[in-house]
Design a protein around this motif. Structure first.
Motif, PDB file in Angstrom:
ATOM      1  N   ALA A 229     -17.899   3.721 -22.894  1.00 31.19           N
ATOM      2  CA  ALA A 229     -19.340   3.632 -22.644  1.00 31.19           C
ATOM      3  C   ALA A 229     -20.129   4.136 -23.850  1.00 31.19           C
ATOM      4  N   GLU A 230     -19.635   5.187 -24.504  1.00 29.90           N
ATOM      5  CA  GLU A 230     -20.322   5.711 -25.685  1.00 29.90           C
ATOM      6  C   GLU A 230     -20.245   4.731 -26.844  1.00 29.90           C
ATOM      7  N   ARG A 236     -24.882  -1.046 -28.973  1.00 33.43           N
ATOM      8  CA  ARG A 236     -26.152  -1.568 -28.507  1.00 33.43           C
ATOM      9  C   ARG A 236     -27.302  -1.048 -29.367  1.00 33.43           C
ATOM     10  N   MET A 237     -27.233   0.205 -29.775  1.00 32.05           N
ATOM     11  CA  MET A 237     -28.276   0.756 -30.628  1.00 32.05           C
ATOM     12  C   MET A 237     -28.264   0.104 -32.005  1.00 32.05           C
ATOM     13  N   ARG A 242     -30.919  -3.893 -35.568  1.00 33.36           N
ATOM     14  CA  ARG A 242     -30.814  -5.113 -36.368  1.00 33.36           C
ATOM     15  C   ARG A 242     -31.732  -6.224 -35.871  1.00 33.36           C
ATOM     16  N   ASP A 243     -31.793  -6.410 -34.555  1.00 29.32           N
ATOM     17  CA  ASP A 243     -32.432  -7.599 -33.994  1.00 29.32           C
ATOM     18  C   ASP A 243     -33.714  -7.346 -33.199  1.00 29.32           C
ATOM     19  N   GLU A 244     -33.940  -6.104 -32.763  1.00 31.85           N
ATOM     20  CA  GLU A 244     -35.002  -5.862 -31.792  1.00 31.85           C
ATOM     21  C   GLU A 244     -36.027  -4.820 -32.222  1.00 31.85           C
ATOM     22  N   ALA A 245     -35.895  -4.256 -33.417  1.00 32.20           N
ATOM     23  CA  ALA A 245     -36.734  -3.111 -33.777  1.00 32.20           C
ATOM     24  C   ALA A 245     -37.925  -3.470 -34.650  1.00 32.20           C
ATOM     25  N   GLY A 246     -38.226  -4.756 -34.797  1.00 35.49           N
ATOM     26  CA  GLY A 246     -39.383  -5.131 -35.610  1.00 35.49           C
ATOM     27  C   GLY A 246     -40.681  -4.569 -35.072  1.00 35.49           C
ATOM     28  N   TYR A 247     -40.825  -4.568 -33.743  1.00 34.67           N
ATOM     29  CA  TYR A 247     -42.037  -4.024 -33.124  1.00 34.67           C
ATOM     30  C   TYR A 247     -42.210  -2.552 -33.483  1.00 34.67           C
ATOM     31  N   PHE A 340     -30.312   3.333 -16.038  1.00 32.41           N
ATOM     32  CA  PHE A 340     -30.276   1.969 -15.548  1.00 32.41           C
ATOM     33  C   PHE A 340     -29.519   1.105 -16.558  1.00 32.41           C
ATOM     34  N   PRO A 341     -28.566   0.297 -16.110  1.00 35.93           N
ATOM     35  CA  PRO A 341     -27.588  -0.303 -17.022  1.00 35.93           C
ATOM     36  C   PRO A 341     -28.151  -1.264 -18.060  1.00 35.93           C
ATOM     37  N   ALA A 342     -29.297  -1.895 -17.794  1.00 37.18           N
ATOM     38  CA  ALA A 342     -29.865  -2.813 -18.778  1.00 37.18           C
ATOM     39  C   ALA A 342     -30.812  -2.118 -19.754  1.00 37.18           C
ATOM     40  N   GLU A 343     -30.906  -0.799 -19.676  1.00 38.83           N
ATOM     41  CA  GLU A 343     -31.741  -0.033 -20.602  1.00 38.83           C
ATOM     42  C   GLU A 343     -31.136  -0.135 -22.002  1.00 38.83           C
ATOM     43  N   LYS A 344     -31.880  -0.696 -22.933  1.00 36.93           N
ATOM     44  CA  LYS A 344     -31.369  -0.886 -24.283  1.00 36.93           C
ATOM     45  C   LYS A 344     -31.674   0.275 -25.214  1.00 36.93           C
ATOM     46  N   LEU A 345     -32.628   1.127 -24.853  1.00 40.85           N
ATOM     47  CA  LEU A 345     -33.113   2.117 -25.801  1.00 40.85           C
ATOM     48  C   LEU A 345     -32.460   3.477 -25.662  1.00 40.85           C
ATOM     49  N   GLY A 346     -31.724   3.716 -24.585  1.00 38.71           N
ATOM     50  CA  GLY A 346     -31.189   5.048 -24.333  1.00 38.71           C
ATOM     51  C   GLY A 346     -29.674   5.114 -24.429  1.00 38.71           C
ATOM     52  N   THR A 347     -29.134   6.196 -23.926  1.00 33.69           N
ATOM     53  CA  THR A 347     -27.698   6.441 -24.006  1.00 33.69           C
ATOM     54  C   THR A 347     -27.123   6.722 -22.631  1.00 33.69           C
TER      55      THR A 347
END
Length: 394
Positions: A229-230, A236-237, A242-247, A340-347
């Motif tokens: 999981a880690e 994911r981070m 790479r792909d999602e941090a432009g904002y 929550f499993p679809a959370e992309k920003l956390g751990t």
């Protein structure tokens, strides 16, 4: 549309008098007519054939959403739903502060300040306020602020409104409301502001509950010891960076370059926000499988009618250019995390989190993502109740 026309009620708050005044959301008809007119005159880009969501917001979907926004969406119905809860305005640290304050009928209810993030708003919590305030042993008095610079808390008036200053404003708000001891809950920036609140006021914050927690491995950790999981979390981070941090880079460096367009173009604002609701939720690529169009547009319209998209984005800039006085301190307040499993920003790593927080409660949720209060309101409410249950009498 001028800013004063969008948010006329802000002028009703006297500077520095410390009063709390009842507030009613009443967007002028002219603002709504202007919105529809701007939507009708949108200039649409021509995407490369076959382009969907891979290069950003899908143009075909956005055109459908904006057509409904122009001709089908009824703001007044959702404005009434917001006004069904007691709304208030006060001024703290030379900044208007809007909040919902919904007291439980149970006199022994625990006060709970619930904070949103970006690109959210107080509208995120409309499905959880009622259950949280239901009388009984798990009842709460809910205080739900619009963070400074968001919604009817108006654009920030001066520099320096980072998470620590926001937390200080929330502490002052709870003091004005007469709450000496209370819980704090949040996701996204709300989790960071709530964390700052817990660090700065540990004697007042009974417990901290978050549905976003960011913690990584330490310099001495051996990658060979990481759990599956880690490893997945770190991957994911990396993907996010790479792909999602432009904002994030844009809002943390040049928020007003973006903000001029967001405040001027409702289609542009909708594009900027709806892409995150799709990308960060547990929707499998179909954003309307998790959110109705009305839910999406209520949140977007809230940004539009208050003219706060630029000011909300500035929080990223402030966070990058200010240092919290409690930076690096471990949170000793009892802390609960609902992951929550679809959370992309956390751990999902409790052991990493325990180095920074006094973790006393951890729940791996079966479904849901970043916008937990909207995606899985019952699960979030149950977890908040469970976490705070042993802390009420302390």
């Amino acid at each position: 549309m001028t800013q004063s026309a969008a948010v006329p009620a802000h002028d009703a708050v006297p500077v520095g008098d410390g009063t709390i005044r009842p507030f009613r959301i009443e967007v002028p008809d002219a603002v709504l007519a202007d919105l529809r007119d701007r939507l009708a005159r949108t200039r649409w880009p021509e995407p490369v054939p076959g382009t969907g969501w891979d290069a950003g917001t899908d143009t075909a979907y956005l055109r459908e959403l904006c057509a409904y926004w122009q001709d089908g969406y009824d703001w007044r119905r959702h404005e009434a739903r917001l006004n069904a809860h007691p709304n208030f305005l006060t001024e703290i640290d030379n900044q208007p502060l809007h909040f919902l304050h919904v007291r439980s009928a149970d006199p022994d209810a625990l006060p709970l300040v619930v904070s949103h993030g970006w690109p959210g708003s107080v509208a995120e919590f409309l499905d959880v306020i009622g259950p949280l305030t239901e009388p009984g042993p798990d009842a709460f008095h809910v205080v739900c602020p619009s963070l400074p610079g968001y919604g009817w808390s108006s654009p920030v008036r001066e520099a320096g409104w980072g998470p620590a200053r926001m937390a200080s404003a929330l502490a002052e708000l709870m003091d004005r409301l007469g709450y000496a001891r209370y819980g704090a809950q949040g996701g996204d920036w709300g989790s960071i502001v709530s964390t700052e609140l817990a660090r700065a006021h540990p004697s007042r914050v009974a417990g901290l509950h978050v549905n976003l927690l960011i913690a990584g491995p330490g310099p001495d950790d051996d990658p060979a010891d990481f759990t599956d999981a880690e490893r997945a979390s770190l991957a994911r981070m990396r993907e996010l960076g790479r792909d999602e941090a432009g904002y994030l880079r844009q809002q943390a460096t040049k928020p007003y370059t973006l903000g001029h367009g967001l405040v001027d173009s409702p289609a542009g604002l909708a594009s900027w926000i709806v892409e995150k609701f799709r990308g960060w939720s547990d929707c499998g690529g179909d954003v309307e499988s998790r959110f109705t169009r009305d839910e999406l547009l209520t949140n977007i319209t809230l940004y539009w009618v208050t003219g706060t998209a630029h000011s909300a984005a500035r929080l990223y800039y402030e966070n990058a250019h200010t240092v919290s006085p409690t930076a690096g301190q471990r949170v000793e307040v009892p802390t609960g995390c609902a992951y929550f499993p679809a959370e992309k920003l956390g751990t999902p790593s409790r052991r990493w989190a325990e180095r920074q927080y006094n973790i006393t409660h951890w729940t791996d949720m079966p479904a849901g993502g970043h916008f937990a209060a909207m995606e899985e309101p019952e699960a979030l409410v149950d977890d908040i109740r469970t976490f705070f249950r042993p802390l009420r009498g302390k």
